[in-house]
Write a protein that holds these residues in place. Structure first.
Motif, short mmCIF file in Angstrom:
data_model
loop_
_atom_site.label_atom_id
_atom_site.label_comp_id
_atom_site.label_asym_id
_atom_site.label_seq_id
_atom_site.Cartn_x
_atom_site.Cartn_y
_atom_site.Cartn_z
N MET A 37 -1.44 6.56 -9.59
CA MET A 37 -2.29 5.37 -9.55
C MET A 37 -2.01 4.51 -8.33
SD MET A 37 -2.79 4.21 -13.51
CE MET A 37 -1.06 4.16 -13.98
N HIS A 38 -0.73 4.37 -7.97
CA HIS A 38 -0.41 3.63 -6.74
C HIS A 38 -0.99 4.34 -5.53
CE1 HIS A 38 2.10 0.37 -8.12
NE2 HIS A 38 2.85 1.18 -8.85
N ASP A 39 -0.91 5.67 -5.49
CA ASP A 39 -1.45 6.42 -4.36
C ASP A 39 -2.96 6.27 -4.25
OD1 ASP A 39 0.99 7.34 -3.48
OD2 ASP A 39 0.78 9.36 -4.35
N ARG A 42 -3.88 2.78 -3.05
CA ARG A 42 -3.62 2.62 -1.61
C ARG A 42 -4.62 3.41 -0.79
NH1 ARG A 42 0.26 5.07 1.92
NH2 ARG A 42 1.20 6.19 0.17
N ALA A 43 -4.99 4.60 -1.27
CA ALA A 43 -5.96 5.42 -0.54
C ALA A 43 -7.30 4.70 -0.43
CB ALA A 43 -6.13 6.76 -1.24
N PHE A 44 -7.75 4.07 -1.52
CA PHE A 44 -9.02 3.37 -1.46
C PHE A 44 -8.93 2.11 -0.59
CE2 PHE A 44 -10.61 6.14 -4.78
CZ PHE A 44 -11.94 6.25 -4.41
N ASP A 45 -7.76 1.52 -0.49
CA ASP A 45 -7.59 0.42 0.46
C ASP A 45 -7.83 0.91 1.88
OD1 ASP A 45 -7.04 -1.53 -1.43
OD2 ASP A 45 -4.86 -1.29 -1.29
N PHE A 93 -4.12 0.45 -13.81
CA PHE A 93 -5.27 1.29 -14.15
C PHE A 93 -6.56 0.62 -13.73
CE2 PHE A 93 -2.95 4.08 -17.23
CZ PHE A 93 -3.54 5.28 -16.87
N TYR A 94 -6.72 -0.64 -14.12
CA TYR A 94 -7.98 -1.33 -13.83
C TYR A 94 -8.19 -1.49 -12.33
CZ TYR A 94 -11.72 -4.69 -13.57
OH TYR A 94 -12.89 -5.31 -13.26
N ASP A 95 -7.12 -1.77 -11.60
CA ASP A 95 -7.23 -1.93 -10.16
C ASP A 95 -7.71 -0.63 -9.52
OD1 ASP A 95 -7.05 -3.68 -7.96
OD2 ASP A 95 -5.12 -2.83 -7.37
N THR A 149 -8.66 1.43 -22.30
CA THR A 149 -8.35 0.20 -21.57
C THR A 149 -8.94 0.28 -20.16
OG1 THR A 149 -6.55 -1.30 -20.95
CG2 THR A 149 -6.13 1.05 -20.72
N GLY A 150 -8.55 -0.66 -19.33
CA GLY A 150 -8.99 -0.65 -17.94
C GLY A 150 -10.46 -0.97 -17.76
N GLY A 151 -11.05 -1.72 -18.69
CA GLY A 151 -12.47 -2.02 -18.57
C GLY A 151 -13.37 -0.89 -18.99
#
Length: 262
Positions: A37-39, A42-45, A93-95, A149-151
């Motif tokens: 999830m962190h990867d 960051r990839a979408f950033d 997750f939501y981010d 969850t996560g919307g």
């Protein structure tokens, strides 16, 4: 082919305006642990800063799974052992989902196998979903005493309607790709040998149009799906329409169209 920064559990390759993000945890059906999830976030950033990208494709390594969802090994234990870690994980997750949906370029989920739980939710936040005919879809959170969850609850209702969303969640069962296509969960269910060509035809279609117009259309459609009322959606749409009208792209394509009629 350009490759984005090194990640722990995914790769992001960019070629001819297409960014392909691939999960690399086939041994656990490409489950989404914290590192993944962190990867992805960051990839979408990085992708968000690259306006030369026209399309993003998300897929999983191997032929077994797009993603089996959350890594359940990270959920064992009492609430006291997890608080506030689990609250932070739900935000993570939501981010990840939000950045997928808000990406400036259309995002295609290329579903090559099991698409379950958090993996299915990620696919639902993509703009277009193409699946192999033998893919399986499900939201088995109730089987482990949890809820989506996560919307994802609102997003599921947007895609398949309240009744079908409740059935999927309450029964914790699985449906096939044909059923997923029938209820609007996926755009296309295709034989495995046609997965690549079907996704490529969609990419070609997107890249053959006004690329900025596509991105602004995505913004308008996303806003309309969650706008509080029709008037608010219409106002946002009108502002975007004028922004697009002022572009060189619009002028060039209109001129080319009119010249073709002569």
């Amino acid at each position: 082919m350009a490759r984005y920064s090194a990640y722990e559990s995914i790769t992001v390759d960019v070629e001819d305006g297409v960014a392909t993000l691939e999960f690399h945890r086939p041994e656990v059906y490409n489950a989404l642990n914290d590192d993944v999830m962190h990867d992805v976030t960051r990839a979408f950033d990085e992708i968000q800063l690259d306006r030369n990208i026209d399309v993003v494709v998300i897929t999983g390594e191997g032929e077994e799974a797009f993603s089996a969802g959350a890594d359940i090994t990270e959920y064992a234990g009492s609430p006291e052992e997890h608080d506030p870690r689990q609250r932070d994980r739900q935000d993570l997750f939501y981010d990840m989902y939000r950045k997928t949906r808000e990406c400036h370029a259309p995002v295609i989920a290329k579903i090559n196998g099991y698409c379950v739980g958090g993996g299915l939710i990620l696919a639902m936040y993509c703009d277009i979903r193409v699946a192999v005919e033998d893919a399986k879809f499900g939201v088995p959170t109730a089987n482990i005493g949890q809820i989506p969850t996560g919307g994802s609850n609102r997003r599921a209702i947007e895609l398949v309607g309240e009744a079908k969303a409740k059935e999927l969640v309450f029964t914790a069962g699985f449906i096939g790709a044909d059923e997923a296509e029938r209820i609007g969960l996926v755009n296309h269910a295709v034989p495995r040998e046609e997965l690549d060509s079907t996704v490529q035809s969609i990419i070609d279609g997107i890249q053959d149009t006004g690329r900025l117009a596509v991105k602004n259309s995505k913004r308008a459609l996303n806003f309309a799906a969650q706008a509080p009322d029709e008037a608010t959606a219409r106002e946002f749409e009108a502002d975007l329409w004028w922004d697009q009208f002022a572009t060189e792209e619009r002028e060039r394509l209109v001129d080319a169209f009119n010249e073709g009629d002569e």
